[in-house]
Write an enzyme that holds these catalytic residues in place. Structure first.
Site, PDB file in Angstrom:
ATOM      1  N   ARG A 143      34.472   9.421  22.381  1.00 25.68           N
ATOM      2  CA  ARG A 143      34.913   8.969  21.060  1.00 25.68           C
ATOM      3  C   ARG A 143      35.679  10.120  20.402  1.00 25.68           C
ATOM      4  NH1 ARG A 143      31.972   9.489  15.467  1.00 25.68           N
ATOM      5  NH2 ARG A 143      33.438   8.316  14.233  1.00 25.68           N
ATOM      6  N   ASN A 156      29.802  11.042  22.457  1.00 28.06           N
ATOM      7  CA  ASN A 156      30.289  11.357  21.112  1.00 28.06           C
ATOM      8  C   ASN A 156      29.890  12.800  20.831  1.00 28.06           C
ATOM      9  OD1 ASN A 156      30.956  11.519  18.445  1.00 28.06           O
ATOM     10  ND2 ASN A 156      29.783   9.733  17.789  1.00 28.06           N
ATOM     11  N   GLU A 208      30.297   0.313  18.949  1.00 29.02           N
ATOM     12  CA  GLU A 208      31.463   1.153  19.259  1.00 29.02           C
ATOM     13  C   GLU A 208      31.403   1.670  20.692  1.00 29.02           C
ATOM     14  OE1 GLU A 208      30.177   2.891  15.528  1.00 29.02           O
ATOM     15  OE2 GLU A 208      32.239   3.519  15.198  1.00 29.02           O
ATOM     16  N   HIS A 246      36.785   4.513  11.635  1.00 37.09           N
ATOM     17  CA  HIS A 246      35.868   3.454  12.088  1.00 37.09           C
ATOM     18  C   HIS A 246      36.624   2.356  12.827  1.00 37.09           C
ATOM     19  CE1 HIS A 246      33.177   4.400   8.353  1.00 37.09           C
ATOM     20  NE2 HIS A 246      32.688   5.028   9.416  1.00 37.09           N
ATOM     21  N   ARG A 283      30.219  10.780  -0.229  1.00 37.20           N
ATOM     22  CA  ARG A 283      31.667  10.937  -0.487  1.00 37.20           C
ATOM     23  C   ARG A 283      32.118  10.119  -1.694  1.00 37.20           C
ATOM     24  NH1 ARG A 283      33.352   9.531   5.642  1.00 37.20           N
ATOM     25  NH2 ARG A 283      31.264  10.060   6.332  1.00 37.20           N
TER      26      ARG A 283
END
Ligand code: AMP
Length: 401
Positions: A90, A7, A386, A180, A241
């Site tokens: 990723r 990643n 993941e 996601h 956020r």
């Protein structure tokens, strides 16, 4: 086969080496401060560790450090890079181009770069990661890219279109992409497996609640709708956020404070959410601690977060005309029994019942159903993985090359 899952961020590179014979992590680590100075922290499955400050001017140098950590020294995990069958990356934004994982070639890299408008911070860094990997290992190790967006490619138009003039979708591909996806894909598939349910006819809501959070409605094993939109800013309030806002709020703030697009984006992405409301922190643990000491804004931020999550779950039950299972994952979803309870208690009217004693024991790493036997809906915690999804896709693609 061993797969290196990567990643790549703009100044970091996270990795896991997974042995696919038993799907166990052999080693993992993190390169930080790439382009600044450089630091690597590396750990093997049996607890051997290696840490070093090494100059990492770019991602190629970072991969060289990863190679060194993997094949030499006290914390080595393998004898040679030849043992690695492939690298799986990723990628955050696959846009409307990538609805599944693919083998890397020049066209694929250009396409990922071309989507940078829709995820500027992420996609450029991912491309640096892919190119760095190629420069370091040459083409003897195949590379595969796995997209956060591709699980959401099955959404119907009614879910993914915004009510703007249609030409904005045609001209700029402005639509809901969702993020996601690798996590939602893993936990929804694992939920079906644990409950011994078929994909067809199933209705699952997956709540990935972490620093960034999203909720997905999964119907027949496929994404039907998801809370994040064109970017990971949409949905409900997160660590920093805003989530969904009345769009007029933005034009009003521009008029009042004369912010530039970049300043407005920073405000909504980095200074809002739980941090913005509480004024304490973006981290739920800090905010929970402040609330416990009587901080009213911390309490308000946590209440708002729970309320907005409940609204999304409720709307997806209506959108799918029912639900069989609700799954919680991510740092908050896996650890906060209080939050899970507050979401489930408001579904008591439709027969959702939870066992508090089980709910209270489910913490990070624990997987389990915490609804009661007679609950109309199964409610569970499934720790996300993941990296494993990326490794599985990578293996499958490489084996079929
Ligand atoms: P993630 O982005 O998935 O790593 O999740 C990070 C979020 O999980 C942060 O807001 C943490 O405060 C939260 N978190 C981690 N552990 C706990 C915990 N034990 N209780 C509540 N929240 C937690």
């Amino acid at each position: 086969m061993k797969i290196l899952v990567v990643n790549a961020g703009s100044s970091s590179l996270k990795y896991q080496l997974i042995d696919m014979t038993d799907e166990k992590v052999i080693a993992k680590g993190l390169c930080e401060r790439i382009g600044i100075d450089g630091k690597i922290s590396h750990k093997t499955f049996d607890g051997r560790e290696y840490e070093a400050q090494i100059d990492m001017p770019d991602h190629t140098a970072a991969f060289k450090c990863v190679e060194k950590a993997l094949i030499s020294g006290d914390a080595k995990a393998i004898d040679s890079m030849d043992e690695i069958g492939a690298v799986g990356h990723r990628i955050v934004q696959g846009g409307a181009i990538f609805d599944h994982s693919v083998l890397v070639n020049e066209q694929v890299v250009n396409d990922i770069e071309g989507l940078a408008d829709l995820a500027p911070l992420h996609n450029i860094a991912h491309v640096q990661g892919i190119r760095g990997c190629l420069e370091c290992f040459g083409d003897k190790i195949p590379q595969v890219v796995v997209f956060d967006t591709s699980f959401h490619a099955t959404m119907p138009e009614t879910s993914y279109l915004f009510a703007l003039p249609y030409e904005y979708y045609e001209k700029y591909k402005i639509r809901r992409y969702g993020f996601h996806g690798t996590s939602h894909r893993y936990v929804s598939a694992r939920c079906l497996e644990l409950l011994n349910m078929k994909k067809e006819g199933s209705k699952i809501i997956t709540c990935h609640l972490g620093n960034g959070s999203s909720i997905t409605a999964v119907k027949d094993g496929k994404c039907f709708d998801t809370s994040m939109g064109l970017t990971p800013l949409d949905g409900f309030m997160m660590g920093t956020r805003t989530g969904t806002l009345d769009p007029s709020v933005l034009t009003y703030i521009i008029e009042k404070e004369g912010l530039s697009a970049k300043e407005l984006s920073d405000l909504c992405n980095k200074k809002s959410g739980v941090l913005g409301v509480s004024g304490v922190s973006s981290d739920n643990r800090d905010v929970e601690a402040a609330a416990a000491e009587g901080n009213e804004r911390a309490k308000l931020a946590l209440e708002m977060q729970r309320y907005q999550i409940r609204k999304f779950v409720g709307s997806y039950i209506a959108a799918m005309n029912g639900v069989d299972a609700i799954v919680f994952t991510g740092g908050i979803g896996e650890n906060s029994a209080e939050l899970r309870k507050s979401v489930c208690d408001n579904l008591a009217f439709m027969g959702v019942k939870i066992d508090d004693s089980i709910n209270d024991t489910l913490r990070r790493g624990a997987e389990g159903v915490f609804s009661t036997e007679d609950s109309t809906v199964k409610v569970m915690v499934i720790p996300t993985n993941e990296e494993l999804v990326i490794a599985r896709d990578t293996k499958e693609i490489v084996e079929n090359m």
